[in-house]
Design a protein around this motif. Sequence first.
Motif, PDB file in Angstrom:
ATOM      1  N   PRO A  89      41.194  42.928  53.240  1.00 58.34           N
ATOM      2  CA  PRO A  89      41.052  44.387  53.219  1.00 58.34           C
ATOM      3  C   PRO A  89      39.766  44.878  52.553  1.00 58.34           C
ATOM      4  O   PRO A  89      39.171  45.856  53.001  1.00 58.34           O
ATOM      5  CB  PRO A  89      42.283  44.870  52.452  1.00 58.34           C
ATOM      6  CG  PRO A  89      42.798  43.681  51.725  1.00 58.34           C
ATOM      7  CD  PRO A  89      42.311  42.463  52.437  1.00 58.34           C
ATOM      8  N   GLU A  90      39.346  44.219  51.483  1.00 53.72           N
ATOM      9  CA  GLU A  90      38.118  44.656  50.816  1.00 53.72           C
ATOM     10  C   GLU A  90      37.510  43.513  50.023  1.00 53.72           C
ATOM     11  O   GLU A  90      38.209  42.592  49.597  1.00 53.72           O
ATOM     12  CB  GLU A  90      38.368  45.852  49.908  1.00 53.72           C
ATOM     13  CG  GLU A  90      39.277  45.574  48.731  1.00 53.72           C
ATOM     14  CD  GLU A  90      39.508  46.810  47.878  1.00 53.72           C
ATOM     15  OE1 GLU A  90      39.024  46.828  46.739  1.00 53.72           O
ATOM     16  OE2 GLU A  90      40.175  47.739  48.381  1.00 53.72           O
ATOM     17  N   LEU A  91      36.195  43.605  49.855  1.00 55.62           N
ATOM     18  CA  LEU A  91      35.453  42.598  49.098  1.00 55.62           C
ATOM     19  C   LEU A  91      34.513  43.296  48.127  1.00 55.62           C
ATOM     20  O   LEU A  91      33.727  44.148  48.544  1.00 55.62           O
ATOM     21  CB  LEU A  91      34.609  41.727  50.032  1.00 55.62           C
ATOM     22  CG  LEU A  91      35.319  40.712  50.909  1.00 55.62           C
ATOM     23  CD1 LEU A  91      34.344  40.111  51.911  1.00 55.62           C
ATOM     24  CD2 LEU A  91      35.930  39.616  50.059  1.00 55.62           C
ATOM     25  N   ASN A  92      34.591  42.918  46.865  1.00 58.17           N
ATOM     26  CA  ASN A  92      33.593  43.418  45.922  1.00 58.17           C
ATOM     27  C   ASN A  92      32.350  42.534  46.062  1.00 58.17           C
ATOM     28  O   ASN A  92      32.395  41.501  46.743  1.00 58.17           O
ATOM     29  CB  ASN A  92      34.153  43.445  44.494  1.00 58.17           C
ATOM     30  CG  ASN A  92      34.512  42.065  43.971  1.00 58.17           C
ATOM     31  OD1 ASN A  92      33.839  41.070  44.259  1.00 58.17           O
ATOM     32  ND2 ASN A  92      35.579  41.991  43.192  1.00 58.17           N
ATOM     33  N   PRO A  93      31.240  42.896  45.441  1.00 63.27           N
ATOM     34  CA  PRO A  93      30.016  42.099  45.606  1.00 63.27           C
ATOM     35  C   PRO A  93      30.174  40.626  45.214  1.00 63.27           C
ATOM     36  O   PRO A  93      29.657  39.741  45.898  1.00 63.27           O
ATOM     37  CB  PRO A  93      29.003  42.811  44.703  1.00 63.27           C
ATOM     38  CG  PRO A  93      29.461  44.239  44.703  1.00 63.27           C
ATOM     39  CD  PRO A  93      30.970  44.152  44.715  1.00 63.27           C
ATOM     40  N   HIS A  94      30.906  40.365  44.139  1.00 55.71           N
ATOM     41  CA  HIS A  94      31.100  38.973  43.726  1.00 55.71           C
ATOM     42  C   HIS A  94      31.914  38.200  44.773  1.00 55.71           C
ATOM     43  O   HIS A  94      31.570  37.068  45.133  1.00 55.71           O
ATOM     44  CB  HIS A  94      31.798  38.907  42.363  1.00 55.71           C
ATOM     45  CG  HIS A  94      32.107  37.505  41.928  1.00 55.71           C
ATOM     46  ND1 HIS A  94      31.133  36.635  41.502  1.00 55.71           N
ATOM     47  CD2 HIS A  94      33.276  36.819  41.895  1.00 55.71           C
ATOM     48  CE1 HIS A  94      31.690  35.472  41.215  1.00 55.71           C
ATOM     49  NE2 HIS A  94      32.992  35.556  41.441  1.00 55.71           N
ATOM     50  N   ALA A  95      32.979  38.803  45.258  1.00 54.10           N
ATOM     51  CA  ALA A  95      33.816  38.149  46.271  1.00 54.10           C
ATOM     52  C   ALA A  95      33.038  37.943  47.571  1.00 54.10           C
ATOM     53  O   ALA A  95      33.227  36.934  48.258  1.00 54.10           O
ATOM     54  CB  ALA A  95      35.070  38.976  46.529  1.00 54.10           C
ATOM     55  N   THR A  96      32.150  38.874  47.885  1.00 52.83           N
ATOM     56  CA  THR A  96      31.315  38.746  49.083  1.00 52.83           C
ATOM     57  C   THR A  96      30.430  37.510  48.976  1.00 52.83           C
ATOM     58  O   THR A  96      30.340  36.710  49.914  1.00 52.83           O
ATOM     59  CB  THR A  96      30.455  40.015  49.274  1.00 52.83           C
ATOM     60  OG1 THR A  96      31.324  41.141  49.411  1.00 52.83           O
ATOM     61  CG2 THR A  96      29.568  39.910  50.492  1.00 52.83           C
ATOM     62  N   LYS A  97      29.791  37.341  47.821  1.00 56.19           N
ATOM     63  CA  LYS A  97      28.934  36.162  47.609  1.00 56.19           C
ATOM     64  C   LYS A  97      29.754  34.877  47.644  1.00 56.19           C
ATOM     65  O   LYS A  97      29.325  33.872  48.208  1.00 56.19           O
ATOM     66  CB  LYS A  97      28.201  36.270  46.270  1.00 56.19           C
ATOM     67  CG  LYS A  97      27.087  37.283  46.265  1.00 56.19           C
ATOM     68  CD  LYS A  97      26.417  37.342  44.897  1.00 56.19           C
ATOM     69  CE  LYS A  97      25.392  38.451  44.859  1.00 56.19           C
ATOM     70  NZ  LYS A  97      24.790  38.593  43.530  1.00 56.19           N
ATOM     71  N   GLN A  98      30.932  34.912  47.036  1.00 58.62           N
ATOM     72  CA  GLN A  98      31.776  33.721  47.005  1.00 58.62           C
ATOM     73  C   GLN A  98      32.230  33.333  48.409  1.00 58.62           C
ATOM     74  O   GLN A  98      32.219  32.157  48.774  1.00 58.62           O
ATOM     75  CB  GLN A  98      32.994  33.937  46.103  1.00 58.62           C
ATOM     76  CG  GLN A  98      33.872  32.704  45.970  1.00 58.62           C
ATOM     77  CD  GLN A  98      33.131  31.523  45.368  1.00 58.62           C
ATOM     78  OE1 GLN A  98      32.546  31.642  44.295  1.00 58.62           O
ATOM     79  NE2 GLN A  98      33.146  30.389  46.044  1.00 58.62           N
TER      80      GLN A  98
END
Length: 158
Positions: A89-98
């Motif tokens: 549903p959503e990704l914060n910047p850290h989760a996006t990089k991971q």
Amino acid sequence: MDFSKFLADDFDVKDWVNGAFKVAQKDAPGKADAHAATLVMKLQLFIQEVNNSIEGDDVPELENTADYWLGSIARATMQTYCDVILQIPELNPHATKQLATDIDYLSNVMDALGLQTSRTLQNITALLRAKPEEFRQTAKALPRRLSSTIAAMRDLEH
């Protein structure tokens, strides 16, 4: 290991992989994402098992069967991985990089197997790696539905 089932005319790899997810979902409801996270590790175990089988036999048919089977499993795994990613549903910047790093890892595994990462997975990686100010430009060359989904996930204007 008996590879014959994977060569049957009616064998559908995606159904086989999705069946594994359904069993995991039944055994541990709500844990499908955790199961997906271990998919790469499970694929590596399959690869090791196939390699061990091939190393013990000098039968060319087995190598071709194993290559076919491995390619089919890899393609189905990548498709299932894409399906799971697109449900986030959503990704914060850290989760996006991971997530981009995780996809790179899977791509390295595929490369080591002599297989190419699926176009969809490559596109997802490009959209995840795009800086917010560059996202719109990156998305122009990619499928609109995919771009819109990733933009919404990252909470970016598209």
